[in-house]
Scaffold this motif. Sequence first.
Motif, mmCIF file in Angstrom:
data_model
loop_
_atom_site.group_PDB
_atom_site.id
_atom_site.type_symbol
_atom_site.label_atom_id
_atom_site.label_comp_id
_atom_site.label_asym_id
_atom_site.label_seq_id
_atom_site.Cartn_x
_atom_site.Cartn_y
_atom_site.Cartn_z
ATOM 1 N N ASN A 62 -29.488 -9.646 37.901
ATOM 2 C CA ASN A 62 -28.722 -10.297 37.240
ATOM 3 C C ASN A 62 -27.308 -9.615 36.999
ATOM 4 O O ASN A 62 -26.385 -10.144 36.440
ATOM 5 C CB ASN A 62 -29.135 -11.051 35.897
ATOM 6 C CG ASN A 62 -30.132 -12.051 36.182
ATOM 7 O OD1 ASN A 62 -30.101 -12.739 37.247
ATOM 8 N ND2 ASN A 62 -31.010 -12.331 35.424
ATOM 9 N N CYS A 63 -27.207 -8.389 37.136
ATOM 10 C CA CYS A 63 -26.099 -7.492 36.933
ATOM 11 C C CYS A 63 -24.710 -8.065 37.581
ATOM 12 O O CYS A 63 -24.876 -8.439 38.722
ATOM 13 C CB CYS A 63 -26.235 -5.922 37.153
ATOM 14 S SG CYS A 63 -24.910 -5.137 37.024
ATOM 15 N N GLN A 64 -23.767 -8.092 36.828
ATOM 16 C CA GLN A 64 -22.373 -8.583 37.489
ATOM 17 C C GLN A 64 -21.809 -7.609 38.312
ATOM 18 O O GLN A 64 -20.920 -8.092 39.273
ATOM 19 C CB GLN A 64 -21.617 -9.327 36.346
ATOM 20 C CG GLN A 64 -22.309 -10.540 35.881
ATOM 21 C CD GLN A 64 -21.956 -10.870 34.387
ATOM 22 O OE1 GLN A 64 -21.285 -10.028 33.764
ATOM 23 N NE2 GLN A 64 -22.884 -11.777 33.896
ATOM 24 N N ASN A 65 -21.769 -6.516 38.153
ATOM 25 C CA ASN A 65 -21.113 -5.286 38.907
ATOM 26 C C ASN A 65 -22.242 -4.426 39.540
ATOM 27 O O ASN A 65 -22.020 -2.915 39.385
ATOM 28 C CB ASN A 65 -20.381 -4.725 37.849
ATOM 29 C CG ASN A 65 -19.436 -5.356 37.089
ATOM 30 O OD1 ASN A 65 -18.772 -6.518 37.529
ATOM 31 N ND2 ASN A 65 -19.422 -4.945 35.812
ATOM 32 N N SER A 66 -23.389 -4.978 39.976
ATOM 33 C CA SER A 66 -24.329 -3.948 40.423
ATOM 34 C C SER A 66 -23.677 -3.014 41.651
ATOM 35 O O SER A 66 -23.117 -3.490 42.554
ATOM 36 C CB SER A 66 -25.509 -4.514 40.715
ATOM 37 O OG SER A 66 -25.475 -4.994 42.118
ATOM 38 N N PRO A 71 -28.301 -1.291 38.379
ATOM 39 C CA PRO A 71 -27.759 -2.332 37.216
ATOM 40 C C PRO A 71 -26.380 -1.261 36.607
ATOM 41 O O PRO A 71 -26.411 -0.152 36.613
ATOM 42 C CB PRO A 71 -28.565 -2.504 36.231
ATOM 43 C CG PRO A 71 -29.679 -1.401 36.503
ATOM 44 C CD PRO A 71 -29.770 -1.159 37.953
ATOM 45 N N CYS A 72 -25.171 -2.112 36.206
ATOM 46 C CA CYS A 72 -24.159 -1.118 35.465
ATOM 47 C C CYS A 72 -24.338 -1.109 34.282
ATOM 48 O O CYS A 72 -23.940 0.045 33.778
ATOM 49 C CB CYS A 72 -22.956 -2.193 35.723
ATOM 50 S SG CYS A 72 -22.714 -3.353 34.675
ATOM 51 N N ASN A 73 -25.325 -1.661 33.539
ATOM 52 C CA ASN A 73 -25.577 -1.377 31.955
ATOM 53 C C ASN A 73 -24.355 -1.613 31.234
ATOM 54 O O ASN A 73 -24.263 -1.224 29.966
ATOM 55 C CB ASN A 73 -25.909 -0.087 31.880
ATOM 56 C CG ASN A 73 -27.612 0.172 32.155
ATOM 57 O OD1 ASN A 73 -28.227 -0.566 31.578
ATOM 58 N ND2 ASN A 73 -27.763 1.205 33.147
ATOM 59 N N LYS A 74 -23.117 -2.187 31.658
ATOM 60 C CA LYS A 74 -21.847 -2.578 31.081
ATOM 61 C C LYS A 74 -21.756 -3.872 30.936
ATOM 62 O O LYS A 74 -21.162 -4.453 29.855
ATOM 63 C CB LYS A 74 -20.499 -2.072 31.652
ATOM 64 C CG LYS A 74 -20.784 -0.303 31.308
ATOM 65 C CD LYS A 74 -19.599 0.217 32.133
ATOM 66 C CE LYS A 74 -19.832 1.840 32.020
ATOM 67 N NZ LYS A 74 -19.152 2.482 32.729
ATOM 68 N N CYS A 75 -22.061 -4.692 32.189
ATOM 69 C CA CYS A 75 -21.708 -6.121 32.040
ATOM 70 C C CYS A 75 -22.679 -7.041 30.754
ATOM 71 O O CYS A 75 -23.410 -6.508 30.272
ATOM 72 C CB CYS A 75 -21.705 -6.781 33.310
ATOM 73 S SG CYS A 75 -23.726 -6.990 33.773
ATOM 74 N N GLU A 76 -22.121 -8.100 30.630
ATOM 75 C CA GLU A 76 -22.780 -8.802 29.625
ATOM 76 C C GLU A 76 -24.105 -8.961 29.966
ATOM 77 O O GLU A 76 -25.049 -8.943 28.837
ATOM 78 C CB GLU A 76 -22.050 -10.221 29.588
ATOM 79 C CG GLU A 76 -22.359 -10.887 28.051
ATOM 80 C CD GLU A 76 -21.836 -12.492 28.405
ATOM 81 O OE1 GLU A 76 -21.111 -12.843 29.017
ATOM 82 O OE2 GLU A 76 -22.359 -13.228 27.407
ATOM 83 N N SER A 77 -24.496 -9.351 31.032
ATOM 84 C CA SER A 77 -26.124 -9.769 31.198
ATOM 85 C C SER A 77 -26.830 -8.307 31.071
ATOM 86 O O SER A 77 -27.885 -8.390 30.316
ATOM 87 C CB SER A 77 -25.976 -10.006 32.809
ATOM 88 O OG SER A 77 -27.495 -9.817 33.156
ATOM 89 N N CYS A 78 -26.361 -7.128 31.403
ATOM 90 C CA CYS A 78 -27.164 -5.942 31.319
ATOM 91 C C CYS A 78 -27.174 -5.623 29.693
ATOM 92 O O CYS A 78 -28.301 -5.202 29.252
ATOM 93 C CB CYS A 78 -26.365 -4.846 31.946
ATOM 94 S SG CYS A 78 -26.483 -4.810 33.659
ATOM 95 N N ARG A 79 -26.061 -5.780 28.978
ATOM 96 C CA ARG A 79 -26.121 -5.370 27.721
ATOM 97 C C ARG A 79 -27.117 -6.390 27.126
ATOM 98 O O ARG A 79 -27.801 -5.800 26.255
ATOM 99 C CB ARG A 79 -24.742 -5.519 26.964
ATOM 100 C CG ARG A 79 -23.726 -4.234 27.128
ATOM 101 C CD ARG A 79 -22.669 -4.530 26.214
ATOM 102 N NE ARG A 79 -21.464 -5.313 27.129
ATOM 103 C CZ ARG A 79 -21.109 -6.617 26.422
ATOM 104 N NH1 ARG A 79 -21.467 -6.891 25.447
ATOM 105 N NH2 ARG A 79 -20.276 -7.177 27.414
#
Length: 544
Positions: A62-66, A71-79
Amino acid sequence: MRGALYLRFRPQVFSELVGQDHIKKTLLNALKENKVSHAYLFCGPRGTGKTTTARLLAKALNCQNSRNGEPCNKCESCREINENKALDLIEIDAASNRGIDEIRDLREKVRVAPAKSKYKVFIIDEVHMLTKEAFNALLKTLEEPPKHIIFVLATTEIHKVPVTIISRCQRFDFHLIDLKNLRDKIKKIAQKEKIDLDNDSLDLIVRKARGSYRDAESLLDQLSAFSGQKITFEMVKNILGLPDFEEISELGKLLIERNYQKAITDLEKLLDQGEDAEQLTLGLIDFFRNCLLVKIGGKDLTGEISDDELKVLKELAEKISDNDLLKLIDLLSEAILQLKVTEIDRLPLEVSFLRFCQERIKTTDDKEAKEIDRELSVISQIKSKLPEPVKKVIRPVREKIISKTSSGREFSSDKKSQKIGSDSLNQIKADWQAILEEVKLANHSIRAFLQAGEPTHLDQNGALMITYRYNFHKERMDEIRNRTVVEKAIEKITGLKVHLCGEVDADKLLKTNNSRNITAQHSQDEASADITAVFGGGKIIDNC
Ligand SMILES: [Zn+2]
């Protein structure tokens, strides 16, 4: 406090995951190529990263910037996932939600589209706990999964998961984490947490966790909660309930001196004081292993144990042969296995002590009668002083010796008598497992010795050559009583009348079995090879 470290140091990207390289690689590829399966089954021992991996997968999906699957751990979904707020990640513990209602509820949720992400991910932990009805309901969902749904089922007990479920999932087997990786990881955490942890303590923690990342972390957590920022070896030993070096070396010394009476009395005392039989056995194995290392000069133990301890080891190593040390390690390793199946925790240790002390009496063919007398007198001398459980073990041993055969059991041949022919050796090889089982019925330890060898040659007169890697096993199998048991078992299973011969030839075994990585040209190599054989999983010391 327990568990805090585990959560704080939970891997946030696949590359931080300890071990499980095969799984990381496959999942990252699937993510990169957008070929993610709709149902996964993660199985393996506890603490090996199953739910962590499931969460990473959910995050990456679901990461928006994978990037490259990570995963990026920064986007809303990751957070949101990191903060446990994600609506589209649903974690169910099947241990406490095992019924049909919960799965019906889950099926309802499956129908509803994700709140805001691409996928709705369901993680069902300990899935084997579900009831039969719940499994059936789950199966229906797995059979016709909506596109936006991903299931990750995790279990420590794959054999309890119905085949119908397994066949619907892509399965990944998680392995125990190798000790070096685990050690490195725990060391890093300690450094980040500014916990003062010496190498001995680190080794102990890792060894005790036996490949479980979670266990290692929670041990570190417990220790630091108990002692603050400095963890000492003594403290780890106390908290883990490990015996003192002094206690172990005292027992070891008695065994080396073959003073079984005092060894058994001391053992009883330690166990009565609350020492753990398994820890004592492991402690003794470790002790004799170190003795062997000191003796053959295979490894410098400076820094691993204290100077005083090294001095004691050196003194004792002088008094015992390499072969006897190997025998002790062998017997104690067998005791560890026995501990898992016995109800009397002290019995396996007592038996191994006694067996070692009986080893002194070597039985050769022509001296057999004399030796048996000696054996019997030794046994009767100590018998009166033994605790009841050991007496029970001794009695049948004594009877076996009297009847001049180690088998208390009569063999009657199942098969018609066969003539030795060109195919007879292959027949024996093909039936080898059955023969071993038959021998085990008669005498467990003969099986253990025989198993260390392989049938390699059979001549026309019926002489069957068993090739062993170690002299210790051959010597035991050369004893007439032991040979008789095996010959009768072979006759029973195959109908072939053979007589057993033995040889030690590690190279020959190497050729017949490529998977064994042993070279034994010189005695030192042989001893190191033995250590490898005995401590197959003991990477911890060798790698550190
Ligand atoms: Zn992201």
